[in-house]
Design a protein around this motif. Structure first.
Motif, PDB file in Angstrom:
ATOM      1  N   ALA C 172      21.597  60.609 -14.697  1.00 16.03           N
ATOM      2  CA  ALA C 172      20.627  60.465 -13.607  1.00 16.03           C
ATOM      3  C   ALA C 172      19.595  61.582 -13.701  1.00 16.03           C
ATOM      4  N   THR C 246      25.290  60.043  -5.143  1.00 18.95           N
ATOM      5  CA  THR C 246      24.809  60.097  -6.523  1.00 18.95           C
ATOM      6  C   THR C 246      25.730  59.295  -7.444  1.00 18.95           C
ATOM      7  N   MET C 250      23.766  55.928  -8.510  1.00 17.91           N
ATOM      8  CA  MET C 250      22.778  56.307  -9.515  1.00 17.91           C
ATOM      9  C   MET C 250      23.306  56.264 -10.939  1.00 17.91           C
TER      10      MET C 250
END
Lengths: 73, 224, 627
Positions: C172, C246, C250
């Motif tokens: 990411a 996250t 992601m």
């Protein structure tokens, strides 16, 4: 909902809010009277009523399903 | 852009930096950010749930009579019912505000927000003046914080909840002010949604606190 | 360039101003209420709350949110600050997760040194019986201080590894919420300053657990200690929230949850615990705080002796222990799970073999996290709670050995038949396994009720706990520092010095932990400044001396490591992009990593740990058209 016209859909959503609010109000009154009516004033019954109210709020007011559904915004 | 507790990440596409300088991002990116924000918000609720659960546990652990039965203090039932009703009504108007902005009905949106904030304030006044008796000239309260575990837990639970109501009211007024300046649209209103679900969460907490404080258990009268 | 271009300098100024303003505010309110203007405890408490806000405003981590409340757009600035030297970004608010990861790690190491120094001081005191140079109150404050500073340091170390590595490992660009990420770090600074400050206004002498009624009657230092913990706790909560979003939202195409690098699983499990359980230590400390400040008697049992009425008393100190340990037991899993994740992450790289039982390791982290919620009562076997509760807590605690055992056997399976390279990171991984084994094997002795009774509150517990913390956090953390140092700086550390560090620290730690357990069995109580030299047949003094010497040896080893890093960060040999021949995404990009980590979106094309399998890859950053 796609077959409905936008106006109808809008009214439906507004009506949903009112229905949920009224149900919550009714449950609150039931809760209050349960608490002062001896056989029904138990911990379990009052917590179940609270749980019912919570499910309504989480589902209809907080749209919990939008956390995992991709299409809604 | 929106004004909320949760924020936007920065995008993978470096070219999008240029868009950022104008404060605008494309809609798919906005929706992806909204999904992240929404998940973040719910995780925040999950975290907070443990705080409120700890208070509930404290209530049921400490409010025990001589034989271990669940007890509660003698409180103003009418006050409890009224503030509960006020908060419930405010939740309805919050929902109405969110639905309104999603359908681009700005007047309705702004009015609903103001009503919500007013009801939230009414709840606060109800708790602080009526239940707490902070102004003994107006209403004399039942309990003081120093009144054993009854006082400690009642003030602890209602105080922590009132703090959340207060922050919610501030948030609503902020969103209302931004909305008046034309900040939200039917497609981009994460700020409103965040504020709305936060407000409903505060209501949700009270759904459990109200019976725990006012309804469950047998009353023990204050020794006078 | 003035000093105040550095965010941290502005933050510290803000903290001082906040403290003063808070104190003045308290005095003003007290005068308005017609009370005496100055009262130390409320003034320090309100002052400390304001000082945290003052720091955050001063450092500037709230700037963007304040702009949002006004509807002002906040464009993202990438890269070092434009009108200042590049290094200043490490001392100011920066939204890049790689900068924040380094900030976390460095602040964590600083606290580790402070906590270690405190430990050295009271270890010297304990080397001989009798009181040499520490007073009883100061000794008590120091042991509590050692505990809490180390907890802060460990949380920061965990935060550093997670923030730096997780976005890189899942390919990411950054964390889901960079601003929240920066805020999460900056909470730590005023928090740890308050904690250190508390020592100077009376300290807190009932240990890091802050059990009432002692903590409810102790010095004012407790209020600052509580506020410091709130700040660190907020950092934990927002940090873990960020990591969870996250990890969940992601990941690149092709990276299913079971294709993540294993460290991400460990962070995921840790974050779940951190997100939820941290609230409980906050709540329990808040209750003590308001009991002190407002007289709300949550833990004040008065009334039990006289009339039994919840109106005049009825508080219960045991409730505090329940709430406190509901966090503080999962907390040890928060500390060790990322470390164990590092062990699982590094073993395949240095054994050149696939990770044995990937899914089992991933799920064992989750199992430990879930079990972590139902075992808190094993800290309270002798607290006087209902006897019946001991049994479920005992069995639940013993169950933790199962997922932990899964990890051990998987590590052995990974190494078995591998081409093992004994570089410094690998040595520390092996050290971690050996030390965690000592900690693990001494665990069931303490979780079994009958054996816990005589050992409870003895130095045996101290030995056990230090073995789990060193095996689960310190050794893996050092392994991670050596392993990712080339990635962060682009330079190689001095391998010889690294090995010397390892060969000093590992035997020294064995001596320390076994020595602590030994004096515990001889009858040494924990948190006691003095002891009877005739214990253990008169041998306890020499054991204590050995533990103290071992402690100093560990400190020397750590200084060696820091010197090694300091020396080579700028001038060491160029490390190259992938000195360890790892398959993980962060090693496929240049060292040090450029501002935008990946030149193009990452795609996952294989399994993460297929070491030794020809022609297999894990990730590619080439776009599909390039094939």
């Amino acid at each position: 909902m796609s077959e409905h016209s936008p106006t109808k859909r809008k009214t439906a959503i507004y009506r949903e809010g009112i229905i949920v609010a009224i149900t919550l109000a009714v449950l609150t009154i039931v809760e209050y009277y349960a608490a002062i009516t001896p056989p029904f004033d138990s911990f379990a019954i009052l917590m179940i009523l609270a749980l019912l109210k919570a499910i309504l709020v989480v589902n209809y007011f907080m749209h919990i399903r939008s956390v995992w559904s991709e299409d809604e915004h | 852009m929106t004004a909320t507790a949760i924020e936007h990440g920065h995008e993978h596409d470096h070219a999008a930096d240029d868009h950022h300088h104008t404060g605008e991002i494309d809609l798919p990116t906005y929706l992806e950010y909204t999904r992240r924000n929404r998940l973040g918000m719910w995780l925040f609720f999950a975290s907070e749930a443990f705080l409120f659960l700890a208070l509930l546990v404290t209530r049921f652990y400490l409010w025990r009579g001589p034989h271990g039965e669940v007890v509660r203090p003698e409180l103003d039932q009418f006050a409890g019912l009224v503030v509960t009703a006020v908060l419930l009504l405010s939740s309805y108007f919050m929902n109405r505000a969110e639905v309104s902005i999603a359908n681009d009905k700005r007047t309705d949106f702004l009015a609903s927000l103001l009503i919500t904030a007013a009801l939230g304030t009414a709840f606060l006044v109800g708790v602080v003046v009526w239940e707490w008796g902070m102004f003994p000239g107006i209403v004399k309260g039942h309990l003081k914080p120093t009144d054993g575990v009854f006082g400690a837990v009642v003030f602890g639970m209602t105080g922590m909840h009132a703090l959340h109501v207060l922050s919610g009211v501030v948030l609503i007024l902020n969103v209302w002010w931004l909305g008046r300046k034309g900040h939200f649209s039917s497609e981009r209103h994460w700020g409103v949604e965040a504020c709305a679900i936060y407000w409903h969460y505060v209501d949700l907490v009270w759904i459990f606190f109200y019976p725990a404080i006012y309804l469950i258990g047998t009353t023990i009268e204050a020794p006078h | 360039m003035s000093l105040f271009t550095l965010g941290i300098a502005r933050g510290l100024l803000g903290q001082v101003l906040g403290m003063v303003i808070g104190m003045l505010l308290t005095c003003a309110v007290r005068i308005l209420l017609g009370w005496e203007a100055w009262a130390a405890e409320p003034a320090w408490t309100v002052g400390s709350v304001c000082s945290i806000i003052g720091f955050l405003l001063g450092v500037g981590s709230l700037d963007d949110w304040l702009k949002w409340t006004k509807g002002v757009p906040t464009p993202f600035h990438h890269g070092p600050p434009v009108d200042k030297p590049a290094w200043t970004r490490y001392f100011s608010v920066d939204y890049n997760h790689k900068v924040i990861g380094v900030q976390y790690t460095v602040w964590g190491i600083l606290l580790l040194m402070v906590g270690g120094t405190v430990a050295m001081i009271f270890r010297t005191e304990l080397a001989r019986s009798g009181l040499q140079f520490l007073g009883l109150d100061l000794y008590n404050s120091f042991i509590g201080m050692h505990g809490m500073i180390m907890i802060f340091a460990i949380l920061l170390g965990v935060g550093g590894m997670a923030n730096y590595l997780v976005p890189l490992m899942i390919g990411a660009e950054d964390m889901a919420f960079p601003r929240l990420n920066a805020l999460g770090f900056w909470f730590n600074v005023p928090g740890s300053i308050l904690l250190l400050l508390s020592l100077f206004i009376g300290g807190w002498d009932a240990g890091w657990t802050a059990y009432p009624p002692l903590s409810a009657r102790g010095p004012i230092g407790y209020q600052l200690f509580f506020l410091g913990v709130f700040a660190i706790g907020l950092s934990s909560i927002v940090g873990s929230l960020n990591l969870l979003v996250t990890i969940l939202r992601m990941r690149p195409p092709g990276m299913s949850l079971f294709r993540m690098p294993i460290f991400c699983w460990a962070v995921f499990a840790t974050s779940l615990l951190q997100l939820t359980a941290t609230q409980l230590i906050g709540t329990s400390f808040l209750m003590v705080s308001v009991q002190r400040a407002l007289g709300m008697g949550f833990f004040d049992p008065r009334g039990i002796l006289g009339e039994v009425s919840p109106m005049v008393g009825g508080g219960d100190p045991v409730l505090f222990q329940h709430l406190f340990w509901f966090y503080s037991h999962p907390a040890v899993y928060i500390f060790v799970l990322p470390g164990l994740g590092i062990v699982s992450e590094l073993l395949p790289v240095f054994s050149r073999k696939p990770l044995f039982g990937y899914k089992w390791i991933a799920l064992s982290s989750m199992a430990i996290a879930i079990l972590g919620f139902i075992v808190w009562g094993h800290h309270m076997f002798v607290s006087g709670y209902n006897d019946i509760l001991r049994i479920p807590f005992m069995y639940a605690t013993l169950l933790v050995a199962i997922p932990t055992g899964v990890k051990f056997f998987s590590w052995l399976g990974t190494m078995w038949g591998g081409k093992i390279h004994f570089d410094t990171p690998m040595l520390f991984v092996l050290g971690a396994i050996s030390v965690f084994l000592i900690g693990g094997l001494s665990g069931p002795i303490l979780s079994t009720v009958p054996t816990d009774f005589p050992l409870h509150d003895s130095y045996f517990v101290v030995g056990h706990f230090h073995a789990t913390m060193f095996g689960g956090f310190v050794f893996p953390f050092f392994a991670a520092l050596y392993y990712w140092f080339p990635k962060v700086t682009g330079r190689m550390y001095n391998e010889t010095l690294g090995k010397i560090h390892f060969y000093i620290m590992t035997p020294a730690f064995w001596v320390q932990t076994l020595g602590q357990m030994g004096v515990g069995v001889m009858g040494m109580r924990r948190r006691i400044a003095d002891y009877d030299p005739t214990l253990g047949g008169g041998q306890i003094e020499s054991w204590h001396m050995a533990v103290t010497i071992a402690g100093f040896a560990i400190a020397f080893g750590v200084m060696l490591m820091l010197w090694n890093f300091f020396q080579n960060a700028e001038v060491g040999a160029a490390a190259g992009d992938n000195p360890w021949r790892s398959r993980s995404p962060e090693w496929q990009i240049p060292s040090p990593i450029p501002e935008h980590s990946f030149p193009a979106p990452v795609r996952v094309v294989g399994e993460p740990y297929d070491y030794g399998l020809a022609d297999s890859g894990y990730v590619t950053t080439a776009s599909p058209g390039d094939d």
